[in-house]
Scaffold this active site. Sequence first.
Site, PDB file in Angstrom:
ATOM      1  NE  ARG A  37      50.391  75.024 106.391  1.00  9.78           N
ATOM      2  CZ  ARG A  37      50.461  73.889 107.076  1.00  9.78           C
ATOM      3  NH1 ARG A  37      51.645  73.396 107.405  1.00  9.78           N
ATOM      4  NH2 ARG A  37      49.364  73.260 107.461  1.00  9.78           N
ATOM      5  CG  HIS A  67      49.938  78.808 116.780  1.00  8.30           C
ATOM      6  ND1 HIS A  67      51.031  78.269 116.135  1.00  8.30           N
ATOM      7  CD2 HIS A  67      49.248  77.752 117.281  1.00  8.30           C
ATOM      8  CE1 HIS A  67      51.002  76.946 116.245  1.00  8.30           C
ATOM      9  NE2 HIS A  67      49.930  76.614 116.957  1.00  8.30           N
ATOM     10  CE1 TYR A  70      50.150  74.865 112.829  1.00  7.72           C
ATOM     11  CE2 TYR A  70      49.324  75.495 110.663  1.00  7.72           C
ATOM     12  CZ  TYR A  70      49.093  75.169 111.992  1.00  7.72           C
ATOM     13  OH  TYR A  70      47.810  75.163 112.482  1.00  7.72           O
ATOM     14  CG  HIS A 107      53.447  73.035 116.590  1.00  4.12           C
ATOM     15  ND1 HIS A 107      52.893  72.522 115.434  1.00  4.12           N
ATOM     16  CD2 HIS A 107      52.413  73.540 117.306  1.00  4.12           C
ATOM     17  CE1 HIS A 107      51.584  72.708 115.456  1.00  4.12           C
ATOM     18  NE2 HIS A 107      51.276  73.338 116.573  1.00  4.12           N
ATOM     19  CD  GLU A 142      49.978  73.123 119.891  1.00  2.00           C
ATOM     20  OE1 GLU A 142      49.101  72.400 119.375  1.00  2.00           O
ATOM     21  OE2 GLU A 142      50.333  74.215 119.403  1.00  2.00           O
ATOM     22  CG  ASP A 176      45.975  70.379 120.592  1.00  2.28           C
ATOM     23  OD1 ASP A 176      45.220  69.392 120.510  1.00  2.28           O
ATOM     24  OD2 ASP A 176      46.020  71.268 119.736  1.00  2.28           O
ATOM     25  CG  HIS A 179      48.266  67.984 119.477  1.00  4.45           C
ATOM     26  ND1 HIS A 179      49.007  69.145 119.368  1.00  4.45           N
ATOM     27  CD2 HIS A 179      47.647  67.832 118.284  1.00  4.45           C
ATOM     28  CE1 HIS A 179      48.838  69.669 118.164  1.00  4.45           C
ATOM     29  NE2 HIS A 179      48.014  68.893 117.498  1.00  4.45           N
ATOM     30  CG  HIS A 211      45.686  74.776 121.275  1.00  5.58           C
ATOM     31  ND1 HIS A 211      46.812  74.530 120.520  1.00  5.58           N
ATOM     32  CD2 HIS A 211      45.647  76.127 121.444  1.00  5.58           C
ATOM     33  CE1 HIS A 211      47.421  75.664 120.253  1.00  5.58           C
ATOM     34  NE2 HIS A 211      46.734  76.651 120.804  1.00  5.58           N
ATOM     35  CG  ASP A 223      47.784  66.382 115.023  1.00  3.23           C
ATOM     36  OD1 ASP A 223      46.698  66.902 115.334  1.00  3.23           O
ATOM     37  OD2 ASP A 223      48.774  67.027 114.689  1.00  3.23           O
ATOM     38  CG  HIS A 225      42.802  69.440 115.521  1.00  3.65           C
ATOM     39  ND1 HIS A 225      43.098  70.742 115.843  1.00  3.65           N
ATOM     40  CD2 HIS A 225      43.853  68.700 115.954  1.00  3.65           C
ATOM     41  CE1 HIS A 225      44.277  70.792 116.437  1.00  3.65           C
ATOM     42  NE2 HIS A 225      44.759  69.560 116.507  1.00  3.65           N
ATOM     43  CD  GLU A 255      44.998  74.993 117.634  1.00  7.50           C
ATOM     44  OE1 GLU A 255      45.925  75.776 117.423  1.00  7.50           O
ATOM     45  OE2 GLU A 255      45.184  73.789 117.914  1.00  7.50           O
TER      46      GLU A 255
END
Length: 277
Positions: A37, A67, A70, A107, A142, A176, A179, A211, A223, A225, A255
């Site tokens: 973050r 990764h 975000y 992303h 992704e 993913d 996704h 993923h 979205d 998970h 994930e």
Amino acid sequence: MFSIGCHLSSSGGYRKMGETALELGATTFQFFTRNPRGGTAKAVDPADAAAFCALAAEHGFGKLVAHAPYTLNPCAADARVREFAFQTMADDLARLEFVPGNYYNFHPGSHVGQGIEIGVAKICEVLNTVLRKDQSTIVLLETMAGKGSEVGGRFEELAAIIDGTVLSEKVGVCLDTCHVNDGGYDIVGDLDGVLEEFDRVIGLSRLKAIHLNDSLNPRGAKDRHARIGEGTIGLEAMARLINHPALADLPFCLETPNELDGYAREIALLKSLRKGE
């Protein structure tokens, strides 16, 4: 070897992540390159990285998936946000050369009202600035659910980014499962058809990692998970995914909403569903 793993904290360094993965029964793992973050990154300890590489070679680890945070949005309208994307990706790719030959997943970002074409063009600009011929890391786009102004909800959008990248040999895709399901692709009822479409639009040779996530939502929603077998994708479809000949040799990274003991149970469950293991 079935390359299955989960997302681990990088706070203890590479060797610690490798040891934790082995304790969980994993032979790969995913980790954030820095605060997911924010923008801070812990300095790489070359000795720690070398110790991990030796451990990974000893135990036959599959490719790792680093990764990006975000907060990275290479197609943002705000110039300061895009500058963060330039700097972060370049720094991450340089740091990953301490553990060469792995993957860097990000992303594609949100075009925030600029439109898909402009979003794609801006992502290409970032990639064309940060990618280097001599890097050993493959950068993965992704697949996204397509919520809001996300870029990457359709295979055609990822193909456009790859087509606009000069060093396209350094670019692949991470699929993913949550996704693509939530984006409308029928991986439960027509996995072969989805993979055929992926091959036609992008090319299966570009698919480098999975993923592996269940979804709380029905196909076409956006979205959320879920743990393996506890969502709308379901355990039978997961078994088909990990055993599909086009996917079977790829690294699978969980994930799912879990702590380490939950990941260990899921890894054991998936291993039990893997044919020939």
